[in-house]
Design a protein around this motif. Structure first.
Motif, PDB file in Angstrom:
ATOM      1  N   ILE A  16       2.156  -2.063  -7.264  1.00 54.22           N
ATOM      2  CA  ILE A  16       2.540  -1.695  -5.906  1.00 54.22           C
ATOM      3  C   ILE A  16       2.369  -2.929  -5.030  1.00 54.22           C
ATOM      4  O   ILE A  16       1.334  -3.596  -5.085  1.00 54.22           O
ATOM      5  CB  ILE A  16       1.660  -0.554  -5.351  1.00 54.22           C
ATOM      6  N   THR A  24       2.630  -4.259  -0.982  1.00 57.84           N
ATOM      7  CA  THR A  24       2.736  -3.824   0.409  1.00 57.84           C
ATOM      8  C   THR A  24       3.010  -5.023   1.311  1.00 57.84           C
ATOM      9  O   THR A  24       2.675  -6.167   0.979  1.00 57.84           O
ATOM     10  CB  THR A  24       1.460  -3.108   0.885  1.00 57.84           C
ATOM     11  N   ALA A  68       6.121  -0.497   1.579  1.00 54.70           N
ATOM     12  CA  ALA A  68       5.430  -0.306   0.306  1.00 54.70           C
ATOM     13  C   ALA A  68       6.495  -0.269  -0.778  1.00 54.70           C
ATOM     14  O   ALA A  68       7.477   0.473  -0.669  1.00 54.70           O
ATOM     15  CB  ALA A  68       4.624   0.986   0.307  1.00 54.70           C
ATOM     16  N   ARG A  87       3.766   8.603  -3.915  1.00 57.76           N
ATOM     17  CA  ARG A  87       2.893   7.420  -3.954  1.00 57.76           C
ATOM     18  C   ARG A  87       3.219   6.444  -2.821  1.00 57.76           C
ATOM     19  O   ARG A  87       2.330   5.939  -2.131  1.00 57.76           O
ATOM     20  CB  ARG A  87       3.044   6.730  -5.315  1.00 57.76           C
ATOM     21  N   GLU A 100       1.118   5.245   0.740  1.00 61.33           N
ATOM     22  CA  GLU A 100       0.833   3.857   1.121  1.00 61.33           C
ATOM     23  C   GLU A 100       1.270   3.582   2.558  1.00 61.33           C
ATOM     24  O   GLU A 100       0.554   2.919   3.324  1.00 61.33           O
ATOM     25  CB  GLU A 100       1.540   2.895   0.162  1.00 61.33           C
ATOM     26  N   ARG A 156      -1.142   5.205   4.937  1.00 61.04           N
ATOM     27  CA  ARG A 156      -2.404   4.463   4.964  1.00 61.04           C
ATOM     28  C   ARG A 156      -2.305   3.262   5.903  1.00 61.04           C
ATOM     29  O   ARG A 156      -3.205   3.003   6.699  1.00 61.04           O
ATOM     30  CB  ARG A 156      -2.762   4.004   3.551  1.00 61.04           C
TER      31      ARG A 156
END
Length: 201
Positions: free
Chosen positions: A8, A10, A32, A63, A67, A70
């Motif tokens: 992943i 970001t 993300a 998922r 992200e 967040r």
């Protein structure tokens, strides 16, 4: 085939000055991206893409949405949103499209941020370091040009030929000094012009 997720990635960006003038409210970008093995890689032309869409897209949507939330702090804070996919050179653009053009993917993001607008998108093919370009629009109003924005970044080692990069993007705020109006003003002005023109023959 289950999701084979390599990593992943970001991305965040905050614009403090635009056009030589301080932004009244800084524009914040969040993205993300998932780097995953193309579930159709090495299988030749696959007629029915649905089994892999059903298995992979919901997991990616959940998922990547998590992200974004967040980074942004909450779904309510998100104003602009969009999505993108880049398939590696051994894949088809249809493979990139398959994983993002399904409600099984997009509805996670749409619901989490309380959106009404459709998710703007790009789906392309390329090699490692190909730009991931995510067009945004306001989550509640497609006509708000202040939120016609683009997030762009790249991943040095992705996508490999047998991979796909799938990404979500979001903004808090619009362009700092937007001053081109919106499409509703255009429609009103064009309507007035047409009426004026017709009245003068």
């Amino acid at each position: 085939m289950a999701l084979e997720l390599r990593k992943i990635v970001t991305y965040t960006e905050t614009t403090l000055i635009e056009g030589g003038r301080a932004a009244p409210t800084p524009l914040q970008f969040f993205a993300a991206a998932a780097v995953l093995r193309n579930p159709w890689a090495g299988r030749g032309f696959v007629e029915d893409l649905r089994p892999e869409i059903h298995a992979v897209a919901p997991v990616l949507g959940e998922r990547l949405t998590a992200e974004i939330l967040r980074m942004a702090g909450s779904g309510e804070a998100v104003e602009g949103y969009g999505k993108a996919a880049v398939v590696g050179t051994s894949g088809e653009v249809e493979h990139a499209s398959a994983l993002i053009h399904t409600l099984r993917f997009g509805n996670h993001f749409r619901s989490a941020v309380g959106a009404k607008s459709y998710l703007s998108f790009t789906n392309t093919r390329g090699g490692p370091n190909t730009p991931v370009v995510i067009p945004l629009m306001h989550k509640l109003d497609e006509g708000m040009r202040s939120h016609y924005l683009t997030i762009q970044f790249s991943i040095l080692d992705a996508p490999a030929p047998d991979e796909i990069v799938v990404a979500l993007g979001a903004s808090i705020g619009g362009r700092p000094h937007h001053r081109i109006g919106d499409r509703y003003q255009d429609l009103k002005e064009l309507g007035d012009t047409q009426q004026t023109g017709s009245s003068h023959g």
